[in-house]
Design a protein around this motif. Structure first.
Motif, PDB file in Angstrom:
ATOM      1  N   LEU A   1      -0.633  -0.290   4.620  1.00 19.85           N
ATOM      2  CA  LEU A   1      -2.020   0.136   4.415  1.00 19.85           C
ATOM      3  C   LEU A   1      -2.104   1.640   4.187  1.00 19.85           C
ATOM      4  O   LEU A   1      -2.910   2.107   3.369  1.00 19.85           O
TER       5      LEU A   1
ATOM      6  N   GLU B   1      -8.961  -8.199   3.297  1.00 18.25           N
ATOM      7  CA  GLU B   1      -9.830  -7.693   4.350  1.00 18.25           C
ATOM      8  C   GLU B   1      -9.363  -6.353   4.908  1.00 18.25           C
ATOM      9  O   GLU B   1     -10.064  -5.730   5.706  1.00 18.25           O
ATOM     10  N   ARG B   2      -8.163  -5.918   4.488  1.00 19.95           N
ATOM     11  CA  ARG B   2      -7.588  -4.721   5.096  1.00 19.95           C
ATOM     12  C   ARG B   2      -7.499  -3.536   4.135  1.00 19.95           C
ATOM     13  O   ARG B   2      -7.570  -2.387   4.565  1.00 19.95           O
ATOM     14  N   ALA B   3      -7.309  -3.821   2.875  1.00 27.98           N
ATOM     15  CA  ALA B   3      -7.171  -2.742   1.893  1.00 27.98           C
ATOM     16  C   ALA B   3      -8.495  -2.572   1.150  1.00 27.98           C
ATOM     17  O   ALA B   3      -9.082  -3.547   0.665  1.00 27.98           O
ATOM     18  N   GLU B   4      -8.963  -1.348   1.063  1.00 29.34           N
ATOM     19  CA  GLU B   4     -10.257  -1.080   0.427  1.00 29.34           C
ATOM     20  C   GLU B   4     -10.074  -0.972  -1.087  1.00 29.34           C
ATOM     21  O   GLU B   4     -10.117   0.107  -1.666  1.00 29.34           O
TER      22      GLU B   4
ATOM     23  N   LEU C   1      -4.285  -8.925   2.170  1.00 28.45           N
ATOM     24  CA  LEU C   1      -4.792  -7.566   1.954  1.00 28.45           C
ATOM     25  C   LEU C   1      -6.300  -7.498   1.710  1.00 28.45           C
ATOM     26  O   LEU C   1      -6.885  -6.416   1.806  1.00 28.45           O
TER      27      LEU C   1
ATOM     28  N   GLY D   1       0.887  -1.205   9.389  1.00 35.15           N
ATOM     29  CA  GLY D   1       0.116  -0.005   9.116  1.00 35.15           C
ATOM     30  C   GLY D   1       0.701   0.841   8.017  1.00 35.15           C
ATOM     31  O   GLY D   1      -0.031   1.502   7.270  1.00 35.15           O
TER      32      GLY D   1
ATOM     33  N   GLY E   1      -0.039  -9.790  10.837  1.00 39.35           N
ATOM     34  CA  GLY E   1      -0.792  -9.241   9.729  1.00 39.35           C
ATOM     35  C   GLY E   1      -0.022  -8.233   8.909  1.00 39.35           C
ATOM     36  O   GLY E   1       1.185  -8.352   8.696  1.00 39.35           O
ATOM     37  N   VAL E   2      -0.737  -7.211   8.461  1.00 36.44           N
ATOM     38  CA  VAL E   2      -0.194  -6.223   7.531  1.00 36.44           C
ATOM     39  C   VAL E   2       0.242  -4.979   8.303  1.00 36.44           C
ATOM     40  O   VAL E   2      -0.557  -4.405   9.056  1.00 36.44           O
TER      41      VAL E   2
END
Length: 257
Positions: free
Chosen positions: A151, A189-192, A187, A148, A145-146
Motif C-alpha cells: 500500500l 478497499e485498501r488502495a485509493e 486492493l 503495508g 490482507g494486503v
C-alpha cells in the motif's frame, strides 16, 4: 563460463535467437522457476526444443547450495535459465557474484520482461512507471490482507503521479498463481485508485488486457495465468486512448487531460 539466459514471457518460443544458440552449445543447463515461470511451456518442451537436459533447481538449490552450478561453469559452458530476464531477481545477481569470486566468466543474455510487456500491451508510457511491488497471497507473508509495504508503494507512486506495476504472487510448488480478479478484490478497499488494468498471458499469441474499476475487475474472469495488475496514475491523452482501444476501458475512467 556461466551464462544467464532469460527465457522471455510465455512459452519455449519466447527465448531470443542468441539465447537459443547459447543453450544449444552448453555443456550443462540449469533452471529455476520459483521467481517466475513460462505458463505456456513445460520443462520437457524446453528440453525438446534445445535438445538438452535441464536440471531444475529450487530456491535452496540456488541460494544455499549453488556449488553444482558453479562447478559446471568452472569446467565448461554452463547456462542458468530463468523466466523473463535473468537479472530481475537479486538471487541471480548473487549467483553471478559468487561465480565472479571464483574467477568464472559470466554473461547475461536478456529476455523480455513483464515490465516491458506491461507498457507495450497497455500503451502506458514506460518512463511514467514508478517502483513496482509484489502482492503476496495472504497466507504467504504471515499476516492478513494486503501488506503495508504494498500500500505504501502504491500511495507513493500516486503522490508522484506515476503508474504502479503490481506483480502477483506465484507458488509453483502448489501450482497456485494469483489472478487479476483476486488482486483487484484485495486492493479495491485498501488502495485509493479508480482505475486498474489486468494483463493476462503476456507474451502469448492471445494476451488479455482489461482496464476498468477495481470493483469491475474483481468480478471478471481473465482466464489462465500468469496475470499482472497495473494501477495507473493520471493519463496522457495517448495513454487514455490506448486503454480505451486495447483494454476496453470505460471512457469516464480513461480520459486524458
Amino acid at each position: 563460463m556461466l551464462s544467464f539466459v532469460g527465457l522471455g514471457l510465455y512459452d519455449e518460443r519466447s527465448i531470443t535467437l542468441q539465447g537459443r544458440d547459447v543453450v544449444g552449445n552448453a555443456d550443462a543447463v540449469f533452471a529455476e522457476f520459483y521467481t517466475s515461470r513460462l505458463a505456456g511451456a513445460t520443462v520437457e518442451a524446453l528440453e525438446a526444443l534445445h535438445d538438452v537436459d535441464i536440471e531444475v533447481r529450487d530456491r535452496t538449490g540456488v541460494e544455499a547450495d549453488p556449488d553444482p552450478i558453479l562447478r559446471a561453469a568452472a569446467s565448461g559452458e554452463a547456462v542458468f535459465l530463468t523466466g523473463g530476464d535473468p537479472m530481475v531477481s537479486t538471487t541471480h545477481v548473487d549467483l553471478r557474484l559468487r561465480a565472479a569470486d571464483q574467477g568464472i566468466e559470466t554473461r547475461v543474455v536478456h529476455g523480455t520482461t513483464a515490465q516491458t510487456a506491461a507498457s507495450s500491451l497497455t500503451g502506458l508510457q514506460n518512463y511514467r512507471f514508478g517502483k513496482a511491488t509484489t502482492l503476496p497471497f495472504p497466507d504467504s507473508h504471515g499476516g492478513d490482507g494486503v501488506p503495508g509495504s504494498v500500500l505504501e508503494t502504491i500511495a507513493t507512486n500516486r503522490e508522484r503521479d506515476l503508474h504502479t506495476l503490481v506483480y502477483l504472487d506465484i507458488d509453483p510448488t502448489a501450482d497456485r498463481y494469483m489472478r487479476g480478479d483476486t488482486a483487484a478484490a484485495m486492493l479495491r478497499e485498501r488502495a485509493e485508485v479508480t482505475l486498474g488494468v489486468v494483463i493476462a498471458r503476456a507474451g502469448s499469441d492471445d494476451p488479455t488486457v482489461r482496464a476498468d474499476s477495481l470493483a469491475a475487475l474483481a468480478a471478471a474472469d481473465f482466464g489462465p495465468p500468469l496475470h499482472l495488475l497495473v494501477l495507473p496514475g493520471s493519463l496522457h491523452a495517448l495513454e487514455a486512448a490506448a486503454l480505451r482501444e486495447f483494454g476496453d476501458a470505460p471512457a469516464d475512467l480513461a480520459s486524458g487531460p
